[in-house]
Write a protein that holds these residues in place. Structure first.
Motif, PDB file in Angstrom:
ATOM      1  N   ASP A 150       6.238   2.323  -2.732  1.00 16.79           N
ATOM      2  CA  ASP A 150       6.189   2.396  -4.193  1.00 16.79           C
ATOM      3  C   ASP A 150       5.650   1.128  -4.839  1.00 16.79           C
ATOM      4  OD1 ASP A 150       7.250   4.940  -4.106  1.00 16.79           O
ATOM      5  OD2 ASP A 150       9.329   4.257  -4.331  1.00 16.79           O
ATOM      6  N   GLU A 151       5.879  -0.011  -4.202  1.00 14.34           N
ATOM      7  CA  GLU A 151       5.460  -1.283  -4.789  1.00 14.34           C
ATOM      8  C   GLU A 151       4.789  -2.162  -3.737  1.00 14.34           C
ATOM      9  OE1 GLU A 151       8.343  -3.289  -7.355  1.00 14.34           O
ATOM     10  OE2 GLU A 151       9.655  -1.537  -7.117  1.00 14.34           O
ATOM     11  N   THR A 213       9.837   0.278  -0.867  1.00 14.53           N
ATOM     12  CA  THR A 213      10.363   1.477  -1.517  1.00 14.53           C
ATOM     13  C   THR A 213      11.875   1.353  -1.527  1.00 14.53           C
ATOM     14  OG1 THR A 213       8.531   2.945  -0.943  1.00 14.53           O
ATOM     15  CG2 THR A 213      10.671   3.974  -1.302  1.00 14.53           C
TER      16      THR A 213
END
Length: 243
Positions: A150-151, A213
């Motif tokens: 996610d990042e 994540t």
């Protein structure tokens, strides 16, 4: 044979919540291990003369409680066994009454610093330290990278990030992992477990990406260090508990 040292936790060892920082904890384990190896003429200086170095490939860490500034603790390490290519070493932190605070299992290789590849374990060294030969390899969690995180955040390996083996020191990976969280999360959560596998060394000047994540139930974070081509160089899973 287990080796122990007494240590007082300093304010500089701790974060703003007055808990021992994970990178500092890893550095303390390396310190106590080096002191034991030095006594058996197998420390950094002795290995460098042979063009060799120790490199960790995996950690499994369980944390019951992180010590705070002023606390007196007992650091411990013990070579738990070996086979042809791997050495297994345990670490621990206990309070001054002997109650366990942190338990660590780890897997290591002996590394040829010139050829940049592993070499067979020195059996004479293992015998001198009375390390048992293992018939079966200890089991560590099988860690695999996620298909997507996610990042991501970019980092560059600086000169001060390097260790004596000329690559990113293993404690510094945790700086990059923890830096992915916002301050509010870190003020309200503590780490319970860490499983990390180092796949490829990270070298000076290399541009890497810390990937994460976060899962909410249970609270668990999934991490990877990737190179510019998206190839993972380390994979990590961290279990958290709310304060």
């Amino acid at each position: 044979m287990k080796y122990t040292e007494k240590y007082q936790i300093e304010y500089s060892d701790c974060d703003e919540n007055q808990h021992l920082k994970i990178p500092v904890m890893i550095d303390l384990f390396m310190q106590v291990s080096e002191h034991q190896l030095d006594k058996g003429h197998a420390g950094i200086a002795d290995l460098l003369k042979r063009g060799l170095g120790w490199v960790v490939t995996q950690y499994q860490i369980k944390i019951s409680s992180l010590p705070k500034p002023g606390e007196h603790v007992i650091l411990s390490t013990e070579a738990a066994g070996y086979n042809r290519f791997f050495e297994y070493r345990d670490f621990g932190i206990a309070d001054q009454d002997g109650n366990s605070l942190v338990q660590v299992h780890s897997q290591w290789i002996m590394f040829d610093l010139k050829k940049r590849k592993l070499t067979a374990v020195d059996e004479k060294m293992m015998h001198d330290f009375d390390v048992p030969l293992l018939q079966k390899m200890p089991r560590f969690p099988r860690l695999r990278p996620l298909d997507k995180y996610d990042e991501k955040r970019q980092y560059r390996v600086r000169y001060d990030d390097l260790d004596i083996n000329h690559h990113l020191t293993n404690s510094h990976y945790f700086n990059w992992f923890i830096d992915m969280f916002d301050r509010d999360f870190l003020k309200t959560h503590l780490i319970q477990t860490i499983d990390i596998k180092f796949d490829k060394e990270v070298r000076y000047g290399q541009v890497t990406y810390s990937c994460m994540t976060l899962s909410k139930e249970p609270v668990k974070s999934y991490h990877a260090i990737e190179n510019e081509d998206g190839k993972e160089q380390a994979v990590c899973e961290i279990g958290w508990r709310k304060i």
